[in-house]
Write a protein that holds these residues in place. Structure first.
Motif, PDB file in Angstrom:
ATOM      1  N   ASN A 139       6.458   9.186  -1.036  1.00 24.73           N
ATOM      2  CA  ASN A 139       7.350   8.200  -0.413  1.00 24.73           C
ATOM      3  C   ASN A 139       8.192   8.760   0.727  1.00 24.73           C
ATOM      4  O   ASN A 139       9.199   8.162   1.102  1.00 24.73           O
TER       5      ASN A 139
ATOM      6  N   LEU B 151       9.208   6.410   3.453  1.00 26.69           N
ATOM      7  CA  LEU B 151      10.259   5.441   3.127  1.00 26.69           C
ATOM      8  C   LEU B 151      11.619   6.121   3.010  1.00 26.69           C
ATOM      9  O   LEU B 151      12.642   5.540   3.383  1.00 26.69           O
TER      10      LEU B 151
ATOM     11  N   VAL C 277      12.888  -1.738   0.566  1.00 23.42           N
ATOM     12  CA  VAL C 277      11.553  -1.191   0.351  1.00 23.42           C
ATOM     13  C   VAL C 277      11.638   0.100  -0.447  1.00 23.42           C
ATOM     14  O   VAL C 277      10.834   0.332  -1.365  1.00 23.42           O
ATOM     15  N   LEU C 278      12.618   0.952  -0.155  1.00 24.07           N
ATOM     16  CA  LEU C 278      12.760   2.198  -0.888  1.00 24.07           C
ATOM     17  C   LEU C 278      12.998   1.930  -2.366  1.00 24.07           C
ATOM     18  O   LEU C 278      12.542   2.696  -3.226  1.00 24.07           O
TER      19      LEU C 278
ATOM     20  N   CYS D 277       9.931   1.820  -4.734  1.00 25.06           N
ATOM     21  CA  CYS D 277       9.069   2.990  -4.886  1.00 25.06           C
ATOM     22  C   CYS D 277       8.714   3.228  -6.346  1.00 25.06           C
ATOM     23  O   CYS D 277       9.557   3.056  -7.239  1.00 25.06           O
TER      24      CYS D 277
END
Length: 210
Positions: free
Chosen positions: A194, A197, A205-206, A209
């Motif tokens: 990730n 991100l 969005v993070l 994860c």
């Protein structure tokens, strides 16, 4: 996809001025997290020379989190630099002996501000100076040659002498979400998946994860 080896002193091949200093610090009162690096072309492995007045009998610790970036010449002043200010003179007569030590030094009166604690993912710029007992929050940025005399909140940029808050990096709700996510504590495999991100700027969005 597991990233560089945190046990490798110099993770950038052919570039020894960058050092993962958790592998080089021997003082048990200096605690460094994985992936935190010191960048210094003169001797990146000798980070301990930048921790000043750190006397074992004082007992204070320097604690630095994971994924921090420390620029050349960063200095940490520890509690051993303090002199007794309760009397008329601050001069430490007793340490020189030869009769001047007939009156014991009052250790209890020495100013003591506790451990110096640097959070995770903190960037400390060139020749910044951190004073005793300062606490710097996660994600903070300390500008070059700043003199940090008081605590720095998470994700805050500070600069100047004495250092003052210049701005917060993100909105309060984003900072709170980042503190809760604490991506620096994720398994390295998850971090590796990730990175795009983590280095971007979309908190929603993070937070998705896996």
């Amino acid at each position: 996809m597991n990233g560089p080896d945190p046990d490798n002193k110099h993770p950038m091949q052919g570039f020894p001025q960058v050092c993962y200093i958790s592998n080089t610090v021997n003082n048990p009162h200096i605690i460094i997290g994985d992936y935190t690096y010191y960048d210094d072309p003169e001797n990146s492995e000798n980070f301990e020379r930048n921790v000043l007045y750190h006397f074992p009998f004082i007992g204070d610790k320097l604690i630095i989190g994971k994924f921090c970036a420390l620029a050349r010449g960063v200095k940490f002043i520890m509690n051993g630099a303090n002199h007794n200010m309760a009397g008329f003179s601050t001069y430490p007569f007793q340490i020189f002996g030869n009769g001047w030590d007939s009156t014991p030094m009052d250790m209890a009166s020495l100013p003591y501000k506790g451990d110096t604690v640097i959070g995770n993912d903190v960037w400390i710029g060139y020749e910044a100076l951190i004073m005793p007992g300062v606490k710097i929050g996660n994600g903070a940025i300390i500008s070059s040659r700043a003199v940090v005399v008081s605590d720095v909140p998470a994700y805050t940029i500070v600069g100047g002498n004495p250092a003052k808050a210049l701005r917060q990096r993100f909105a309060p709700e984003v900072i709170a979400a980042l503190e809760e996510l604490a991506w620096w504590d994720w398994p390295v495999e998850k971090i590796s998946r990730n990175i795009n991100l983590i280095t971007a700027g979309d908190i929603a969005v993070l937070q998705t994860c896996v």
